[in-house]
Design an enzyme around this catalytic site. Structure first.
Site, mmCIF file in Angstrom:
data_model
loop_
_atom_site.group_PDB
_atom_site.id
_atom_site.type_symbol
_atom_site.label_atom_id
_atom_site.label_comp_id
_atom_site.label_asym_id
_atom_site.label_seq_id
_atom_site.Cartn_x
_atom_site.Cartn_y
_atom_site.Cartn_z
ATOM 1 N N CYS A 149 1.641 15.484 24.038
ATOM 2 C CA CYS A 149 2.871 14.676 24.440
ATOM 3 C C CYS A 149 2.221 13.951 25.769
ATOM 4 C CB CYS A 149 4.144 15.406 24.721
ATOM 5 S SG CYS A 149 4.494 16.355 23.373
ATOM 6 N N HIS A 179 11.268 10.877 21.225
ATOM 7 C CA HIS A 179 9.816 11.112 21.865
ATOM 8 C C HIS A 179 8.835 10.635 20.651
ATOM 9 C CE1 HIS A 179 6.543 12.616 23.817
ATOM 10 N NE2 HIS A 179 6.401 13.910 23.415
HETATM 11 N N1 COA Z 1 22.276 12.776 20.375
HETATM 12 C C1 COA Z 1 23.398 12.122 19.528
HETATM 13 N N2 COA Z 1 23.116 12.160 18.462
HETATM 14 C C2 COA Z 1 22.067 13.073 17.626
HETATM 15 C C3 COA Z 1 21.120 13.421 18.437
HETATM 16 C C4 COA Z 1 21.054 13.331 19.807
HETATM 17 N N3 COA Z 1 20.244 13.592 20.975
HETATM 18 N N4 COA Z 1 20.098 13.821 17.614
HETATM 19 C C5 COA Z 1 20.286 13.712 16.296
HETATM 20 N N5 COA Z 1 21.765 13.089 16.540
HETATM 21 C C6 COA Z 1 22.592 12.751 15.334
HETATM 22 C C7 COA Z 1 21.751 11.537 14.460
HETATM 23 O O1 COA Z 1 22.252 10.397 15.109
HETATM 24 C C8 COA Z 1 22.420 11.892 13.235
HETATM 25 O O2 COA Z 1 23.672 11.311 13.035
HETATM 26 P P1 COA Z 1 24.069 10.693 11.774
HETATM 27 O O3 COA Z 1 23.915 11.664 10.777
HETATM 28 O O4 COA Z 1 25.547 10.564 11.828
HETATM 29 O O5 COA Z 1 23.275 9.630 11.532
HETATM 30 C C9 COA Z 1 22.187 13.277 13.192
HETATM 31 O O6 COA Z 1 22.469 13.647 14.388
HETATM 32 C C10 COA Z 1 21.039 14.260 12.621
HETATM 33 O O7 COA Z 1 20.028 13.485 12.887
HETATM 34 P P2 COA Z 1 18.555 13.349 12.355
HETATM 35 O O8 COA Z 1 17.829 12.352 13.182
HETATM 36 O O9 COA Z 1 18.909 13.127 10.904
HETATM 37 O O10 COA Z 1 18.035 14.676 12.729
HETATM 38 P P3 COA Z 1 17.765 15.982 11.939
HETATM 39 O O11 COA Z 1 19.070 16.667 11.642
HETATM 40 O O12 COA Z 1 16.848 15.765 11.106
HETATM 41 O O13 COA Z 1 17.028 16.874 13.082
HETATM 42 C C11 COA Z 1 16.486 17.808 15.189
HETATM 43 C C12 COA Z 1 17.598 17.032 14.221
HETATM 44 C C13 COA Z 1 17.185 18.144 16.308
HETATM 45 C C14 COA Z 1 16.061 19.213 14.376
HETATM 46 C C15 COA Z 1 15.315 16.910 15.191
HETATM 47 O O14 COA Z 1 15.812 15.645 15.764
HETATM 48 C C16 COA Z 1 14.188 17.505 16.224
HETATM 49 O O15 COA Z 1 13.448 18.079 15.573
HETATM 50 N N6 COA Z 1 14.154 16.924 17.224
HETATM 51 C C17 COA Z 1 13.065 17.595 18.244
HETATM 52 C C18 COA Z 1 12.054 16.769 18.236
HETATM 53 C C19 COA Z 1 10.742 17.335 18.705
HETATM 54 O O16 COA Z 1 10.475 18.754 18.724
HETATM 55 N N7 COA Z 1 9.865 16.866 19.613
HETATM 56 C C20 COA Z 1 8.769 16.993 20.184
HETATM 57 C C21 COA Z 1 9.298 17.353 21.610
HETATM 58 S S1 COA Z 1 7.751 18.038 22.579
#
Ligand code: COA
Length: 400
Positions: A92, A343
């Protein structure tokens, strides 16, 4: 050993990003890069592509778009062949390390004007697959299996709760603050404020981390143009100086098993910060704002402590009492952070620098933020990344 004084020797004279981070299904990697690059070029005065001597390209997961992972990819996209381009991959810290190496090249005296670009296409594959794939590729053959990033950071949250009595509400305060800032940022992926009730009632991803404790998976790109300070005035009236840089490493494979790991801090952050503070000849109390790696809300709490902005166990109070707000003691993530920007791994470090440059120029509003997003009278900003769930950290210090 006494090191040379690099303060106010290296200047950033142009910065750019994609117009908005997000699910950029209608952008190729090249489209994102060109948009960020052209903005950085036009942000600097009298600068032509031919003036760029060399480039560093932060791009962590070429497998997401297929093809090879050479710096030549950037050279072709930007039509700067035969200029040398070095691709950087460092978890990262990829974008920040690309910029750091570009700065070192100018510091060496060999190049006058260099370019740092960071980009990542994360959304053309399934959100979970993108990161799972990276973990499987980089991870320990046994310990790396079965973990996604949220589950690794959730362990840090439960240990921190146990040791310091923090709660899910303390995490929610970070999400509310960062989404409030992101709601005022026209470049953020998510531009919606959320209240604490919504954060606390969101679906759990890996307890105690719910949806709003996680950064989203996002596409994006950013670029910065760097030169020697004595040339800077040719390109801008408002140079921002890169006065401190630090990178530090920690265990990769031993994340859950190494006896020294206590899960309530990331030593790499402290070590990288100490190097950067030493180079910039400042201490943590002099920083006016910081873009920190809030991949998860718990990470921001640990970052605030590891960077020396408050004592151990004190970050929940620091955030709750508004010391991390814009206008507070040290504004933390005035851009909205990874929580609002997602990210895109190669882009993030340079995207943070874009924010820091505009904060230090004092020109955030209205172009880059609605009213209330400018950190007042900012002189010193810090950008921080934490990668490989703690195995690498980078800190950059920028000055007006
Ligand atoms: N704030 C507001 N809304 C959010 C959000 C946030 N931070 N994150 C996701 N959403 C909403 C999206 O808009 C979407 O809404 P919709 O269905 O109305 O369009 C819904 O939540 C699902 O989002 P999506 O992008 O399809 O995510 P997902 O369900 O596939 O996965 C996580 C959600 C949290 C598991 C995924 O974003 C994730 O793994 N995040 C961590 C990433 C990571 O590890 N990065 C490396 C860091 S070192």
């Amino acid at each position: 050993m006494e090191r040379p004084d690099f303060r106010k020797k290296i200047a950033i004279v142009g910065v750019g990003t994609v117009k908005r981070f997000g699910e950029l299904f209608d952008y190729e990697l090249s489209d994102m890069i060109i948009e960020a690059y052209l903005e950085a070029l036009s942000d600097a005065r009298n600068l032509e592509p031919k003036d760029i001597d060399a480039a560093w390209f932060g791009w962590a997961i070429p497998a997401n778009v297929g093809g090879g992972g050479s710096g030549a990819v950037l050279s072709e996209i930007l039509n700067i062949i035969p200029k040398p381009v070095t691709r950087v991959e460092n978890f990262c810290a990829t974008g920040a390390d690309a910029l750091r190496n570009a700065c070192f090249a100018v510091m060496s005296g060999w190049y006058d004007v260099v370019l740092a670009v960071g980009a990542e296409k994360m959304r053309d594959v399934d959100a979970r697959d993108a990161l799972l794939h990276a973990l499987v590729r980089h991870g320990h053959p046994l310990w790396g299996k079965g973990f996604l990033v949220p589950s690794i950071f959730s362990v840090h949250a439960t240990v921190y709760f146990n040791k310091f009595g923090a709660t899910k509400e303390d995490l929610a305060n970070v999400a509310v603050k960062n989404h409030r800032n992101g709601a005022r940022n026209p470049r953020a992926h998510f531009q919606r404020a959320v209240d604490k009730g919504r954060v606390l009632s969101a679906p759990i991803v890996s307890w105690p981390l719910g949806l709003y404790d996680c950064c989203p998976v996002t596409d994006g790109a950013a670029a910065a143009i760097i030169t020697r300070a004595d040339l800077a005035k040719k390109f801008t009236d408002t140079p921002v100086y890169l006065s401190g840089m630090g990178i530090a490493t920690d265990f990769v494979a031993g994340i859950f098993t190494h006896p020294k790991r206590d899960f309530t801090s990331f030593p790499a952050t402290t070590n990288a910060a100490n190097e950067a503070y030493r180079m910039a000849r400042i201490d943590a109390s002099q920083v006016d704002f910081a873009e920190v790696h809030d991949c998860f809300t718990i990470t921001e709490l640990l970052d605030i402590e590891d960077l020396g902005f408050c004592g151990k166990g004190d970050a929940p109070r620091f955030v709750k009492e508004g010391e991390a707000n814009i206008g507070g003691k040290i504004a933390i993530n005035p851009s909205g952070g990874l929580k609002s920007f997602g990210h895109p791994i190669g882009a993030t470090g340079i995207r943070q620098v874009f924010e820091a440059v505009h904060q230090l120029r004092g020109d955030v509003e209205p172009k880059y933020g609605k009213s209330g997003r400018q950190v007042p009278d900012a002189e010193i900003g810090l950008c921080h990344n934490l990668g490989g769930t703690g195995s690498i950290a980078s800190v950059l210090i920028l000055e007006r």
